[in-house]
Write an enzyme that holds these catalytic residues in place. Structure first.
Site, mmCIF file in Angstrom:
data_model
loop_
_atom_site.group_PDB
_atom_site.id
_atom_site.type_symbol
_atom_site.label_atom_id
_atom_site.label_comp_id
_atom_site.label_asym_id
_atom_site.label_seq_id
_atom_site.Cartn_x
_atom_site.Cartn_y
_atom_site.Cartn_z
ATOM 1 N N CYS A 198 2.619 2.451 -11.109
ATOM 2 C CA CYS A 198 1.582 3.063 -10.260
ATOM 3 C C CYS A 198 0.407 2.093 -10.213
ATOM 4 O O CYS A 198 -0.330 1.963 -11.195
ATOM 5 C CB CYS A 198 1.158 4.407 -10.843
ATOM 6 S SG CYS A 198 -0.161 5.210 -9.885
ATOM 7 N N CYS A 242 -1.879 4.235 -2.086
ATOM 8 C CA CYS A 242 -0.738 3.978 -2.985
ATOM 9 C C CYS A 242 -0.746 2.483 -3.274
ATOM 10 O O CYS A 242 -0.477 1.684 -2.368
ATOM 11 C CB CYS A 242 0.568 4.395 -2.316
ATOM 12 S SG CYS A 242 2.054 3.981 -3.253
HETATM 13 N N1 LIG Z 1 4.880 8.080 -6.260
HETATM 14 C C1 LIG Z 1 5.255 6.760 -6.810
HETATM 15 C C2 LIG Z 1 4.454 6.445 -8.092
HETATM 16 C C3 LIG Z 1 2.949 6.343 -7.840
HETATM 17 C C4 LIG Z 1 2.613 5.145 -7.002
HETATM 18 C C5 LIG Z 1 1.203 5.080 -6.416
HETATM 19 N N2 LIG Z 1 0.314 6.175 -6.703
HETATM 20 C C6 LIG Z 1 0.559 3.747 -6.713
HETATM 21 O O1 LIG Z 1 -0.698 3.660 -6.777
HETATM 22 O O2 LIG Z 1 1.313 2.751 -6.823
HETATM 23 C C7 LIG Z 1 6.764 6.744 -7.129
HETATM 24 O O3 LIG Z 1 7.332 7.820 -7.363
HETATM 25 O O4 LIG Z 1 7.314 5.641 -7.171
#
Ligand SMILES: N[C@H](CCC[C@H](N)C(=O)O)C(=O)O
EC number: 5.1.1.7
Length: 269
Positions: A75, A207
């Site tokens: 993340c 993200c």
């Molecule tokens: N939902 C993503 C993880 C969080 C990624 C995101 N919040 C970031 O800042 O990279 C997954 O299941 O791969």
């Protein structure tokens, strides 16, 4: 703190997280507790949970969980908030250090201005695929940033997409463990705009791994292997650099509150 469970709240470009200090790994962080913490009515409200663990060996470890309780490998926005917490507690210095994630150790730089640079590792393009969103379809590039992404460069203005009503369909043969889907407009050379539907969450205002995937997809479409871009997301802006064998993400990280979860509330979950 009192007898409850200590927490902090933070965000990186408005991708928000509950931080749970747990140096000795004593918290039983069940899926139900993650879902309750992230629920914006019955809980604190967040896109995810960052449990802060000190392993017997190696650097501080970020145990990241999605709002639906699922585990993800990495993340990018979360790492920036995780680092900001460790620096605020004096557990790592401002400047350069290393932290641990399920995707491996990551070199980070906590800047004096509050921004954080994260070495995100290689952004590996592993194919192309497509996705539908309501009646529309989009072609994209499959990118592994430690977690899976389908980054779709499109001329459809991303502001027009209804990511609350529609959920992206994707090819489970390409993404057997689910996928984060990014919709990307090219604003100019080295300037992108992105919205995202995250695996295990839904639409988020940013993200971090997704912005890396977006830049990798843009470069792939222009036949370049390396390059850099700013990425405008609903929650702000980050900078991404794609190199031959790694990528870096730089952006803000904010800690806005510290508190204590009621022990009875926690125990009842
Ligand atoms: N939902 C993503 C993880 C969080 C990624 C995101 N919040 C970031 O800042 O990279 C997954 O299941 O791969």
């Amino acid at each position: 703190m009192g007898v409850g469970v200590e927490f902090l709240k933070g965000h990186g470009t408005e991708n928000d997280f509950v931080v749970l200090p747990d140096p000795d790994g004593l918290l039983d962080l069940t899926e139900e507790r993650v879902r309750a913490l992230c629920d914006r009515q019955r809980g604190l409200g967040a896109d995810g949970v960052l449990r802060v663990v000190r392993p017997d060996f190696g650097p501080w470890f970020m145990d990241y969980r999605n709002a639906d309780g699922s585990i993800a490998e990495m993340c990018g926005n979360g790492v920036r908030v995780f680092v900001r917490y460790l620096v605020s507690e004096g557990l790592i210095p401002t400047g350069e250090s290393t932290i641990g994630t399920r995707a491996g150790q990551r070199h980070v730089i906590a800047h004096e201005d509050g921004t954080v640079t994260v070495d995100m590792g290689p952004a590996r393009v592993f194919g192309t695929s497509s996705t539908t969103l309501g009646a529309a379809s989009f072609d994209g590039v499959a990118v592994d940033v430690g977690n899976p992404h389908l980054a779709c460069v499109t001329t459809t203005p991303v502001a027009t997409l209804d990511l609350l009503r529609d959920t992206p369909e994707f090819d489970a043969a390409v993404f057997p463990n689910g996928v984060n889907v990014e919709y990307v407009n090219v604003l100019g050379d080295g300037a992108l705009r992105m919205r995202v539907h995250e695996r295990g969450v839904g639409e988020t205002r940013s993200c971090g791994t997704g912005t890396v995937a977006a830049v990798a997809s843009w470069l792939h479409g222009t036949g370049q292997r390396t390059g850099k871009a700013t990425v405008d997301v609903p929650g702000g802006q980050v900078s991404v650099v794609i190199e031959e064998d790694t990528s870096t993400l730089t952006g803000p990280a904010v800690l806005l509150a510290r508190g204590e979860l009621d022990q009875a509330w926690w125990d009842a979950l």
